[in-house]
Enzyme design. Structure first.
Site, PDB file in Angstrom:
ATOM      1  N   ASP A 142       6.189   5.542   8.761  1.00 32.12           N
ATOM      2  CA  ASP A 142       4.715   5.347   8.324  1.00 32.12           C
ATOM      3  C   ASP A 142       3.911   5.258   9.354  1.00 32.12           C
ATOM      4  O   ASP A 142       3.823   4.328  10.025  1.00 32.12           O
ATOM      5  CB  ASP A 142       4.987   3.943   7.399  1.00 32.12           C
ATOM      6  CG  ASP A 142       4.029   4.023   6.113  1.00 32.12           C
ATOM      7  OD1 ASP A 142       2.940   4.287   6.437  1.00 32.12           O
ATOM      8  OD2 ASP A 142       4.397   3.530   4.996  1.00 32.12           O
ATOM      9  N   GLU A 185      -0.824   9.863   2.167  1.00 33.13           N
ATOM     10  CA  GLU A 185      -1.251   9.224   1.014  1.00 33.13           C
ATOM     11  C   GLU A 185      -2.504   9.605   0.565  1.00 33.13           C
ATOM     12  O   GLU A 185      -3.617   9.263   1.227  1.00 33.13           O
ATOM     13  CB  GLU A 185      -0.903   7.691   1.348  1.00 33.13           C
ATOM     14  CG  GLU A 185      -1.018   6.915   0.020  1.00 33.13           C
ATOM     15  CD  GLU A 185      -1.618   5.257   0.439  1.00 33.13           C
ATOM     16  OE1 GLU A 185      -1.277   4.467  -0.439  1.00 33.13           O
ATOM     17  OE2 GLU A 185      -2.032   5.111   1.614  1.00 33.13           O
ATOM     18  N   ASP A 226      -0.604   6.871   6.076  1.00 31.76           N
ATOM     19  CA  ASP A 226      -1.355   5.893   5.213  1.00 31.76           C
ATOM     20  C   ASP A 226      -2.939   5.994   4.787  1.00 31.76           C
ATOM     21  O   ASP A 226      -3.684   6.392   5.897  1.00 31.76           O
ATOM     22  CB  ASP A 226      -1.386   4.337   5.959  1.00 31.76           C
ATOM     23  CG  ASP A 226      -1.479   3.118   5.026  1.00 31.76           C
ATOM     24  OD1 ASP A 226      -0.905   3.008   4.108  1.00 31.76           O
ATOM     25  OD2 ASP A 226      -2.565   2.609   5.316  1.00 31.76           O
ATOM     26  N   HIS A 259       5.392   1.195  -3.139  1.00 29.18           N
ATOM     27  CA  HIS A 259       5.232  -0.148  -2.928  1.00 29.18           C
ATOM     28  C   HIS A 259       4.032  -0.690  -3.460  1.00 29.18           C
ATOM     29  O   HIS A 259       3.844  -2.027  -3.346  1.00 29.18           O
ATOM     30  CB  HIS A 259       5.520  -0.571  -1.399  1.00 29.18           C
ATOM     31  CG  HIS A 259       4.463   0.101  -0.531  1.00 29.18           C
ATOM     32  ND1 HIS A 259       4.451   1.369  -0.483  1.00 29.18           N
ATOM     33  CD2 HIS A 259       3.591  -0.614   0.092  1.00 29.18           C
ATOM     34  CE1 HIS A 259       3.530   1.729   0.378  1.00 29.18           C
ATOM     35  NE2 HIS A 259       3.020   0.725   0.614  1.00 29.18           N
ATOM     36  N   ASP A 260       3.200  -0.040  -3.940  1.00 32.17           N
ATOM     37  CA  ASP A 260       1.740  -0.500  -4.233  1.00 32.17           C
ATOM     38  C   ASP A 260       1.602  -0.509  -5.711  1.00 32.17           C
ATOM     39  O   ASP A 260       0.617  -0.852  -6.179  1.00 32.17           O
ATOM     40  CB  ASP A 260       0.696   0.580  -3.664  1.00 32.17           C
ATOM     41  CG  ASP A 260       0.560   0.306  -2.053  1.00 32.17           C
ATOM     42  OD1 ASP A 260       0.960  -0.629  -1.587  1.00 32.17           O
ATOM     43  OD2 ASP A 260       0.366   1.596  -1.752  1.00 32.17           O
TER      44      ASP A 260
HETATM   45  C1  GLC Z   1      -1.854   1.902   1.890  1.00 31.93           C
HETATM   46  C2  GLC Z   1      -0.506   1.200   1.767  1.00 31.93           C
HETATM   47  C3  GLC Z   1      -0.803  -0.347   1.256  1.00 31.93           C
HETATM   48  C4  GLC Z   1      -1.651  -0.862   2.162  1.00 31.93           C
HETATM   49  C5  GLC Z   1      -2.998  -0.198   2.357  1.00 31.93           C
HETATM   50  C6  GLC Z   1      -3.525  -0.477   3.715  1.00 31.93           C
HETATM   51  O1  GLC Z   1      -2.356   2.000   0.436  1.00 31.93           O
HETATM   52  O2  GLC Z   1       0.199   1.978   0.859  1.00 31.93           O
HETATM   53  O3  GLC Z   1       0.582  -0.785   1.126  1.00 31.93           O
HETATM   54  O4  GLC Z   1      -1.821  -2.553   1.682  1.00 31.93           O
HETATM   55  O5  GLC Z   1      -2.589   1.142   2.656  1.00 31.93           O
HETATM   56  O6  GLC Z   1      -2.859  -0.240   4.815  1.00 31.93           O
END
Ligand code: GLC
Length: 526
Positions: free
Chosen positions: A99, A264, A201, A325-326
């Site tokens: 990541d 993402e 990310d 995970h979100d």
């Molecule tokens: C992304 C991650 C999330 C995190 C955010 C800030 O959306 O998946 O878990 O809190 O970025 O880094």
């Protein structure tokens, strides 16, 4: 047709490292823990693991606040433990995806400490600093994704800094070439260490409107929604310049053999597909979250698959994600019965599937007592159901103490109360369990090019039954999914079909009657 690459034919498995396996009894998962479970992943039949951040971090956002991009947090292990994990994974033909968190660092990162120390520090412009508007107002109306303004006033230099997330996560200034160079060096560091790719990310947020214009107010916002939805993210997201940065990253990866760049991105499909880049020089896989976000019925899903397929650029490889995970877990959203249908959908669609650890056990929304809450989002905006802890609980390996996850008294987040029944060991022993269904689907996908590489044709989406065809060369397979809790007749042309796999795992061979049972999915050879 060229041989598919590993990230096209394979399946990605996301590991939330705090919750996969603890090896040293501190209640938090770690790299040696993951390494000790690689045989499970090969047994299951996935091809790559993506590990959420494992870098030194004060853990304000559980690793998404990085304080050093080129090391491992002692909680997770060391660089030596990481090298051992990569070596053992590669020995099993498993790829390792890291990541990469480039939008922001931790406020404890040395770069930010320097940047905030004085207005003329050489690193000042590595972050986004501005004077406030007259009075005490922040520079503009942008909002943090975790609630409150996206700006924090720093008394040391009497300016505001930008943070799209927590105030402990200051945004880097990607307009600064030094920032770009430093961050590309990070990618290079890990590529040299043998990682097979990155999940980047919030890649669509990397660069912001140069003039930092206010965002328009969102007329659709309603109380009960996250505060950051009060405005529309027009000027702080999806800026045209982001594509140059992504192309830079891609060029860097392409200097190595078969590495993958995954982004993402939460955007509507027409915008999502622009992240493949001009001439496909962008991300190879802009993550496609539509199955996570869509209402669970056949017409909606059929429409989104067709829209996606239609919008893909020529040669752009599709992908599908069912959980992360979100987001609330799939079983929590659609129930245990339909979670089996969802598994079949994910693993029979055209494109690389990404599955989230624990979904193969049917984990749902685990209850988190108020005093056990960890997620900063839940703490900032309590009671709206935004918290992500219920989807981040420890993996359940067996019926023993703490489900075999840790020898500590207590894991960092509670286990599902049902872990004595819902764990790898118990479900492996039940031939018709969801876990064995996942394994059978992964096996089927591997055996049939029609599934892993073939074309996709929608056949019908009437009532709540989704039927599509996958074909490659002479092979044609039909996938028929009942998204309803009532049995449904299959169309006549399938009356004679042969069942290769049922989500119930209790029938194979010729169909006795042309019927799809309640909550059943079938892979058929017509
Ligand atoms: C992304 C991650 C999330 C995190 C955010 C800030 O959306 O998946 O878990 O809190 O970025 O880094």
């Amino acid at each position: 047709m060229p041989e598919p690459l590993w990230w096209q034919s394979g399946t990605i498995y996301q590991i939330y490292p705090r919750s996969f396996q603890d090896s040293n009894g501190d209640g938090v998962g770690d790299l040696d823990g993951i390494r000790s479970r690689l045989d499970y992943l090969t047994w299951l039949g996935v091809d790559a693991l993506w590990i959420s951040p494992i870098f030194p971090s004060p853990m304000a956002d559980f690793g998404y606040d990085v304080a050093d991009y080129c090391d491992i947090h002692p909680l997770f292990g060391s660089l030596a433990a990481f090298d051992a994990l990569v070596a053992d994974a590669h020995a099993r033909k498993l790829k390792v995806i890291l990541d990469f968190v480039p939008n922001h660092t931790s406020d404890q990162h040395p770069w930010f400490r320097e940047s905030r120390s004085s207005r003329d520090n050489p690193k000042r412009d590595w972050y986004v600093w501005r004077d406030g508007k007259s009075g005490d107002a922040p520079p503009n109306n942008w909002l943090s994704q975790f609630g409150g303004p996206a700006w924090t006033f720093d008394a040391v230099t009497r300016q505001w800094y930008l943070h799209s997330f927590l105030r402990q996560q200051p945004d880097l200034n990607w307009r600064n070439p030094e920032v770009r160079a430093a961050m590309y060096a990070v990618l290079d560091f890990w590529l040299k260490r043998g990682v097979d790719g990155f999940r980047v990310d919030v890649i669509w947020l990397l660069i912001k409107d140069e003039a930092l214009r206010d965002n328009p107010v969102n007329p659709g916002w309603e109380p009960g929604q996250s505060e950051h939805r009060r405005t529309l993210n027009i000027h702080n997201a999806d800026q045209p310049e982001v594509h140059d940065i992504i192309a830079d990253m891609r060029r860097l990866l392409d200097r190595y053999h078969e590495r993958v760049l995954i982004g993402e991105i939460y955007l509507p499909v027409e915008k999502l597909v622009t992240y493949y880049g001009k001439d496909l020089a962008g991300a190879q896989m802009p993550f496609n979250f539509q199955l996570i976000l869509a209402a669970w019925n056949a017409p909606t899903i059929a429409r989104l698959i067709e829209d996606y397929e239609r919008n893909l650029p020529p040669g752009g490889w599709p992908n599908w994600v069912l959980g992360n995970h979100d987001q609330p877990r799939i079983a929590a959203r659609i129930g245990a019965a339909q979670a089996r249908v969802a598994a079949m959908l994910l693993l029979t669609l055209r494109g690389t599937p990404t599955l989230y650890y624990g979904d193969e056990l049917g984990l749902g929304r685990v209850t988190i007592p108020p005093d056990a809450v960890q997620d900063p989002w839940e703490k900032n905006e309590p009671g709206l159901g935004l918290g992500r802890d219920p989807s981040r609980t420890p993996m359940q390996w067996d019926a023993g103490r703490n489900a075999g996850f840790t020898t500590a008294d207590k894991p960092w987040l509670p286990l599902d109360a049902d872990y004595a029944r819902m764990n790898v060991q118990a479900l492996r022993a039940q031939p018709q369990s969801l876990l064995n269904l996942y394994r059978a689907l992964l096996d089927l996908r591997r055996q049939h090019l029609a599934l892993s590489s073939g074309s996709f044709t929608l056949i019908s989406s009437d009532a709540d039954m989704l039927i599509f065809e996958r074909s490659f060369g002479d092979e044609r397979l039909i996938v028929a999914l009942n998204l309803d809790h009532e049995p449904q007749p299959l169309p006549d042309h399938l009356a004679e079909a042969e069942v290769l796999l049922s989500t119930s795992m209790d029938r194979q061979g010729r169909l006795a009657e042309p019927l799809l049972r309640a909550n059943e999915g079938l892979v058929l050879r017509p």
